[in-house]
Every structure is written in C-alpha cells, then in structure tokens.
Design a protein around this motif. Structure first.
Motif, PDB file in Angstrom:
ATOM      1  N   LEU A 177       0.672  -1.098   0.085  1.00  0.00           N
ATOM      2  CA  LEU A 177      -0.048   0.603   0.203  1.00  0.00           C
ATOM      3  C   LEU A 177       0.712   0.892   0.122  1.00  0.00           C
ATOM      4  CD1 LEU A 177      -3.007   0.833   0.019  1.00  0.00           C
ATOM      5  CD2 LEU A 177      -2.511   1.066   2.359  1.00  0.00           C
ATOM      6  N   MET A 178       0.264   2.158  -1.315  1.00  0.00           N
ATOM      7  CA  MET A 178       2.023   3.154  -1.666  1.00  0.00           C
ATOM      8  C   MET A 178       1.010   4.284  -0.948  1.00  0.00           C
ATOM      9  SD  MET A 178       2.952   2.413  -4.698  1.00  0.00           S
ATOM     10  CE  MET A 178       4.472   3.741  -4.632  1.00  0.00           C
ATOM     11  N   ALA A 179       1.582   5.190  -0.091  1.00  0.00           N
ATOM     12  CA  ALA A 179       1.012   7.026   0.070  1.00  0.00           C
ATOM     13  C   ALA A 179       0.898   7.947  -1.137  1.00  0.00           C
ATOM     14  CB  ALA A 179       1.961   7.645   0.946  1.00  0.00           C
ATOM     15  N   GLN A 180       2.352   7.839  -1.925  1.00  0.00           N
ATOM     16  CA  GLN A 180       3.158   8.575  -2.984  1.00  0.00           C
ATOM     17  C   GLN A 180       3.665   8.527  -3.777  1.00  0.00           C
ATOM     18  OE1 GLN A 180       3.052  12.132  -0.792  1.00  0.00           O
ATOM     19  NE2 GLN A 180       5.653  12.074  -1.034  1.00  0.00           N
ATOM     20  N   ILE A 181       3.485   8.370  -5.219  1.00  0.00           N
ATOM     21  CA  ILE A 181       5.598   8.163  -6.144  1.00  0.00           C
ATOM     22  C   ILE A 181       5.309   9.627  -6.642  1.00  0.00           C
ATOM     23  CG2 ILE A 181       4.934   6.812  -8.456  1.00  0.00           C
ATOM     24  CD1 ILE A 181       3.156   5.456  -8.097  1.00  0.00           C
ATOM     25  N   ASP A 182       6.838   9.689  -5.465  1.00  0.00           N
ATOM     26  CA  ASP A 182       7.473  10.427  -6.254  1.00  0.00           C
ATOM     27  C   ASP A 182       9.022  10.618  -7.507  1.00  0.00           C
ATOM     28  OD1 ASP A 182       7.177  11.996  -3.654  1.00  0.00           O
ATOM     29  OD2 ASP A 182       6.898  10.198  -2.340  1.00  0.00           O
ATOM     30  N   LYS A 183       8.822   9.038  -7.783  1.00  0.00           N
ATOM     31  CA  LYS A 183       9.353   8.431  -8.666  1.00  0.00           C
ATOM     32  C   LYS A 183       9.281   7.146  -9.229  1.00  0.00           C
ATOM     33  CE  LYS A 183      14.682   8.928 -10.019  1.00  0.00           C
ATOM     34  NZ  LYS A 183      16.003   9.966  -9.969  1.00  0.00           N
ATOM     35  N   VAL A 184       9.505   7.466 -10.429  1.00  0.00           N
ATOM     36  CA  VAL A 184       9.268   6.119 -11.496  1.00  0.00           C
ATOM     37  C   VAL A 184      10.670   6.333 -12.409  1.00  0.00           C
ATOM     38  CG1 VAL A 184       7.497   5.214 -13.265  1.00  0.00           C
ATOM     39  CG2 VAL A 184       6.425   6.792 -12.093  1.00  0.00           C
ATOM     40  N   ASP A 204      16.063   9.564  -2.829  1.00  0.00           N
ATOM     41  CA  ASP A 204      16.294  10.033  -4.690  1.00  0.00           C
ATOM     42  C   ASP A 204      16.383   7.958  -4.842  1.00  0.00           C
ATOM     43  OD1 ASP A 204      16.193   9.810  -7.557  1.00  0.00           O
ATOM     44  OD2 ASP A 204      17.859  10.996  -7.506  1.00  0.00           O
ATOM     45  N   ILE A 205      16.291   7.821  -6.170  1.00  0.00           N
ATOM     46  CA  ILE A 205      16.419   6.094  -6.086  1.00  0.00           C
ATOM     47  C   ILE A 205      17.076   6.519  -7.962  1.00  0.00           C
ATOM     48  CG2 ILE A 205      15.151   5.395  -4.366  1.00  0.00           C
ATOM     49  CD1 ILE A 205      13.192   4.273  -7.053  1.00  0.00           C
ATOM     50  N   ASN A 206      18.118   5.627  -8.017  1.00  0.00           N
ATOM     51  CA  ASN A 206      18.620   5.381  -9.527  1.00  0.00           C
ATOM     52  C   ASN A 206      19.121   4.069  -9.756  1.00  0.00           C
ATOM     53  OD1 ASN A 206      18.646   7.838 -10.935  1.00  0.00           O
ATOM     54  ND2 ASN A 206      19.397   8.497  -9.168  1.00  0.00           N
ATOM     55  N   ILE A 207      18.609   3.424 -11.091  1.00  0.00           N
ATOM     56  CA  ILE A 207      19.225   1.875 -11.014  1.00  0.00           C
ATOM     57  C   ILE A 207      21.428   2.495 -11.838  1.00  0.00           C
ATOM     58  CG2 ILE A 207      19.328   0.002 -12.741  1.00  0.00           C
ATOM     59  CD1 ILE A 207      16.931  -0.012 -10.411  1.00  0.00           C
ATOM     60  N   TYR A 234      21.999  15.744   0.647  1.00  0.00           N
ATOM     61  CA  TYR A 234      22.122  14.982  -0.907  1.00  0.00           C
ATOM     62  C   TYR A 234      20.449  15.092  -0.457  1.00  0.00           C
ATOM     63  CZ  TYR A 234      27.151  14.379  -0.149  1.00  0.00           C
ATOM     64  OH  TYR A 234      28.040  14.391   0.649  1.00  0.00           O
ATOM     65  N   HIS A 235      19.941  15.710  -1.948  1.00  0.00           N
ATOM     66  CA  HIS A 235      18.276  15.499  -2.498  1.00  0.00           C
ATOM     67  C   HIS A 235      18.536  14.516  -3.398  1.00  0.00           C
ATOM     68  CE1 HIS A 235      17.523  18.806   0.266  1.00  0.00           C
ATOM     69  NE2 HIS A 235      17.611  17.645   0.786  1.00  0.00           N
ATOM     70  N   LYS A 236      19.392  15.203  -4.718  1.00  0.00           N
ATOM     71  CA  LYS A 236      18.806  14.145  -6.134  1.00  0.00           C
ATOM     72  C   LYS A 236      20.555  13.819  -6.377  1.00  0.00           C
ATOM     73  CE  LYS A 236      14.558  14.790  -6.592  1.00  0.00           C
ATOM     74  NZ  LYS A 236      13.279  13.941  -6.449  1.00  0.00           N
ATOM     75  N   PHE A 237      20.624  12.780  -7.295  1.00  0.00           N
ATOM     76  CA  PHE A 237      22.207  12.002  -7.920  1.00  0.00           C
ATOM     77  C   PHE A 237      21.859  11.573  -9.521  1.00  0.00           C
ATOM     78  CE2 PHE A 237      20.179   8.507  -6.105  1.00  0.00           C
ATOM     79  CZ  PHE A 237      20.561   7.401  -6.489  1.00  0.00           C
ATOM     80  N   GLY A 238      22.667  11.934 -10.140  1.00  0.00           N
ATOM     81  CA  GLY A 238      22.763  10.958 -11.594  1.00  0.00           C
ATOM     82  C   GLY A 238      24.312  10.546 -11.303  1.00  0.00           C
ATOM     83  N   TYR A 239      24.421   9.432 -12.587  1.00  0.00           N
ATOM     84  CA  TYR A 239      25.729   8.908 -12.910  1.00  0.00           C
ATOM     85  C   TYR A 239      26.781   9.971 -14.308  1.00  0.00           C
ATOM     86  CZ  TYR A 239      23.139   5.344 -10.316  1.00  0.00           C
ATOM     87  OH  TYR A 239      22.901   4.235  -8.904  1.00  0.00           O
ATOM     88  N   ILE A 240      27.570  10.208 -13.440  1.00  0.00           N
ATOM     89  CA  ILE A 240      28.633  10.267 -14.355  1.00  0.00           C
ATOM     90  C   ILE A 240      29.544   9.553 -15.958  1.00  0.00           C
ATOM     91  CG2 ILE A 240      30.270  12.188 -15.255  1.00  0.00           C
ATOM     92  CD1 ILE A 240      29.494  13.957 -12.846  1.00  0.00           C
ATOM     93  N   ASP A 241      29.880   8.875 -14.739  1.00  0.00           N
ATOM     94  CA  ASP A 241      30.218   6.649 -14.800  1.00  0.00           C
ATOM     95  C   ASP A 241      30.558   6.185 -14.100  1.00  0.00           C
ATOM     96  OD1 ASP A 241      32.777   8.303 -13.207  1.00  0.00           O
ATOM     97  OD2 ASP A 241      33.775   9.610 -15.514  1.00  0.00           O
ATOM     98  N   ARG A 242      31.321   5.282 -14.594  1.00  0.00           N
ATOM     99  CA  ARG A 242      31.493   4.261 -13.444  1.00  0.00           C
ATOM    100  C   ARG A 242      31.697   4.609 -12.129  1.00  0.00           C
ATOM    101  NH1 ARG A 242      31.200  -1.229 -13.503  1.00  0.00           N
ATOM    102  NH2 ARG A 242      31.566  -1.036 -15.725  1.00  0.00           N
ATOM    103  N   GLU A 243      32.724   5.546 -12.225  1.00  0.00           N
ATOM    104  CA  GLU A 243      33.489   6.279 -10.871  1.00  0.00           C
ATOM    105  C   GLU A 243      32.630   7.174 -10.733  1.00  0.00           C
ATOM    106  OE1 GLU A 243      37.515   7.907  -9.231  1.00  0.00           O
ATOM    107  OE2 GLU A 243      37.647   7.524 -10.917  1.00  0.00           O
ATOM    108  N   HIS A 244      32.295   8.115 -11.170  1.00  0.00           N
ATOM    109  CA  HIS A 244      31.797   9.548 -10.435  1.00  0.00           C
ATOM    110  C   HIS A 244      30.022   9.797 -10.577  1.00  0.00           C
ATOM    111  CE1 HIS A 244      35.723  10.636 -11.849  1.00  0.00           C
ATOM    112  NE2 HIS A 244      36.327  11.633 -11.267  1.00  0.00           N
ATOM    113  N   LEU A 299      19.222   6.869  -2.140  1.00  0.00           N
ATOM    114  CA  LEU A 299      20.012   7.759  -1.498  1.00  0.00           C
ATOM    115  C   LEU A 299      19.578   8.758  -0.129  1.00  0.00           C
ATOM    116  CD1 LEU A 299      21.646  10.652  -2.182  1.00  0.00           C
ATOM    117  CD2 LEU A 299      20.773  11.957  -2.752  1.00  0.00           C
ATOM    118  N   ASP A 300      20.064   9.129   1.056  1.00  0.00           N
ATOM    119  CA  ASP A 300      19.291   9.088   2.176  1.00  0.00           C
ATOM    120  C   ASP A 300      20.105  10.948   2.413  1.00  0.00           C
ATOM    121  OD1 ASP A 300      19.370  10.200   4.457  1.00  0.00           O
ATOM    122  OD2 ASP A 300      19.627   7.594   6.076  1.00  0.00           O
ATOM    123  N   PRO A 301      19.125  11.617   2.461  1.00  0.00           N
ATOM    124  CA  PRO A 301      19.812  13.020   2.584  1.00  0.00           C
ATOM    125  C   PRO A 301      20.806  13.422   3.575  1.00  0.00           C
ATOM    126  CG  PRO A 301      17.348  12.828   3.461  1.00  0.00           C
ATOM    127  CD  PRO A 301      17.287  10.999   2.534  1.00  0.00           C
TER     128      PRO A 301
END
Length: 373
Positions: free
Chosen positions: A64-71, A116-119, A157-167, A129-131
């Motif tokens: 049971l979900m309360a809201q969807i913040d990211k898909v 935030d979450i990412n694959i 820390y609120h959002k994140f994205g991948y630059i390459d394998r390391e960064h 990501l825990d802020p």
C-alpha cells in the motif's frame, strides 16, 4: 599546370567553406529552443502515440503506497519511490507486486530518509539516497549490498545521477553550491558548481540520463546542463516568448521559515519548469505558467525542430510524463480523473475493464503507459 592550380585553389576554398559551414550548423547542444505557447489546445493522442495501457499497481497490505515520487523502469521491472513512507516499492511491468525496500532506521543496512533512487547502469544495482549523507546499494531483487557514508562537507544530498562508473553528481537547491561531483574511488567531493542564491531555493533540481550522458535541470530555470566530471555545461535552453525571466533578478528575498511569505513567492512565480526528459526523437519539458490551472507539455521534435504543445489530451485527459525512454512515456493517474480515461481512444480493451473496478479508497495509484509512434 595553370588550370590545375586554379582547380586546386577552388577545391581548397570549397573544403574551407564546408568546414566553416559545418561548424556553424546548430546542434541540439548549441541552440536555444524557442517555443510559442500562445495557442494552447488539447491534443489528439494519436498525434504522438500509437496505443496506451493502464498498469494497476497491485494493492496488498504489504504494497500500500502513500504517493509516488519517482518512477524507474529497468528490464520490465518498475521501481517506485514513496518518499512520504521512505519505501521503495517494486512491481513487474503488469503491476504485480514483487517486493519492497523498507529499512528506515540507524543500523548498518538502514537509512534515515529517502530522497532519490536510481539504477546503476554500470553495476546493474539499485541505489538509494539518504539526504543525511548515505548511499545504499541493493541488488535488483532487494538484497542489501553496501552502504557508503558521503562527505559531511555537503549538508544535504537530495538528487543524484551517474557521470561514469566512478563519478556521481549530487545536487540540492539549498546547498551553497547546487551541484557536487563525487568520486567513488577517493570517497571525496572533486568539484562544486553552480553557486546558489537563497531567493531561488524553490523546488529541487532533477537529473535524467540519455545516451550515457546525465542532464541536470532546475525548477526555476530554462537551462538544461549536461554534467561531466569536469562540471556542468549548458546543453540546451528553453525560450518561451512572453514568459522569459531571470529568477535571480525577479524573485525577491524572503524568509524560508515564514510559510506565508514563502507561499506568496511561489504563487507569483511567472513560469516554472516541472520536468525535463529526452529520447531519440524528442526533448520534453513540462512548464507551469502563472494563472493557468493545467501544466503545459512541450514535445520538441529533434529531427525537424517542430514543437507539439498542449495542456491535456482530448476528452479532458491529463498528461504528464513521469518517466520516458525511446519507446514509452509513463504517467501517474490521479484518482479523481480515472473515469476520464474511458474516453482515451488509443486505450486497449483490457485497460477499459480495469478502470471499471478502480476504487480510489482502497487501491494503489495506477500508471498509464503510452507507446510512441
């Protein structure tokens, strides 16, 4: 010999002309995208899409979900962040519940909150990501792998994205510098970019990835940056005639702790950029104009430069893409508008039956998937 010299001279000039002409041709990374939104109307869905289907998210005591913040969609699996409950819910592409990650706490495998979450495309893992400064890694079945404490010099820390394998690129609109680049190898911040202005700390930045490049956009600003380990560069920027303004100059100073003062500033924003995405055919943004109830969708066709602009699909059907790839766009259906989707002419028969059994009191939200032409 004289004719040959003349011919060589012309060939040389022709080559120089071609080089200069080619270098001056605007590319998607070099031009401002001007879009006229003076005539907004509803859009026949078949203009952009061939078909659509509703994805009912299975509702159980465990899901049971309360809201969807990211898909997120990865290998026919849907990962959904519910930041209100600090839970990641995972479903298959038909909406059947698979598992959830619910590990709020202070233990070695737990987080305080989730923003935030990412694959991770390099390791094929799910990262959360825990802020408060923690990055947790799970496999795609929900098994815990690792937890990394991020540098304390960044207060949030609120959002994140991948630059390459390391960064990794991290951002928060409330930090002194909005964008920070982090090295997994050294465990340190290697660069800080985009100076912040307190009066513009409204709404969070967001990342999207296309063709292994990470892009950053901000809620108030029309620029979209591509991000590398050397920092951000403007990839493209939107220009909406009649709605162009500089937030740094337009937005007054205000007290963020005074809710009424903050609300007055937000309510008077001339124009905000709600989302940005990109696929092989389109650049996409959603903007909110002061005084207009509905958001405005813009699909800019990269090969032709043509823009498709609309607020809703025909038959009063709302549209916002919360996830997009080369073949699909996925949105979240608001419960109050569920019945309207019966009128969506590209919707499959099975989905129409699903709508009849929807109960907004006991059901999870539904997703809708549109298939691009």
């Amino acid at each position: 010999s004289s004719d040959l010299q003349i011919l060589m001279k012309y060939l040389f000039l022709l080559i120089i002309f071609i080089i200069i002409f080619s270098s001056c041709q605007p590319t998607i990374n070099e031009k401002s995208i001007s879009v006229d939104i003076g005539k907004i109307s509803s859009l026949p869905p078949e203009t952009l899409f061939t078909s659509a289907r509703i994805i009912p998210l299975e509702t159980t005591d465990s899901s049971l979900m309360a809201q969807i913040d990211k898909v997120l969609v990865h290998k026919k699996t849907i990962y959904l962040l519910d930041a209100r409950q600090n839970i990641v819910f995972v479903f298959n592409d038909n909406g059947n519940f698979l598992f959830k990650i619910n590990q709020k706490g202070r233990g070695p495998e737990e987080y305080n909150f989730l923003n935030d979450i990412n694959i991770n495309p390099y390791e094929q893992t799910l990262e959360l990501l825990d802020p408060m400064g923690n990055l947790l890694t799970f496999d795609t079945t929900g098994k815990f792998i690792a937890k990394v404490s991020l540098p304390k010099e960044i207060p949030a820390y609120h959002k994140f994205g991948y630059i390459d394998r390391e960064h990794i690129a991290f951002c928060c609109e409330h930090n002194e510098n909005i964008l920070s680049i982090y090295s997994r190898t050294s465990g340190k911040i290697t660069g800080k970019y985009i100076k912040n202005k307190k009066n513009c700390a409204i709404g969070l930045p967001s990342f999207y990835t296309y063709n292994d490049t990470t892009y950053l956009s901000r809620f108030l600003f029309d620029q979209v940056y591509c991000v590398s380990k050397e920092g951000p560069k403007i990839a493209y920027e939107w220009f909406i005639p009649g709605h162009d303004y500089d937030p740094l100059k337009t937005i007054p100073d205000y007290d963020r702790n005074n809710f009424q003062e903050f609300k007055e500033v937000v309510d008077n924003l001339p124009c905000t950029y709600y989302k940005n995405w990109q696929n092989q055919d389109y650049l996409y943004t959603v903007i909110q104009i002061k005084g207009k109830e509905d958001c405005i969708n813009i699909f800019y066709e990269k090969p032709t430069g043509k823009s498709t602009v609309f607020d809703k699909l025909e038959k009063e059907i709302s549209f916002v893409a919360d996830y997009m790839d080369d073949s699909t766009a996925i949105g979240i259906i608001q419960s109050s508008e569920m019945a309207n989707y019966q009128n969506l002419n590209i919707l499959d028969t099975f989905s129409r039956e699903i709508i009849k059994h929807y109960d907004d009191v006991t059901s999870n939200p539904y997703l809708i998937e549109y298939i691009f032409k």
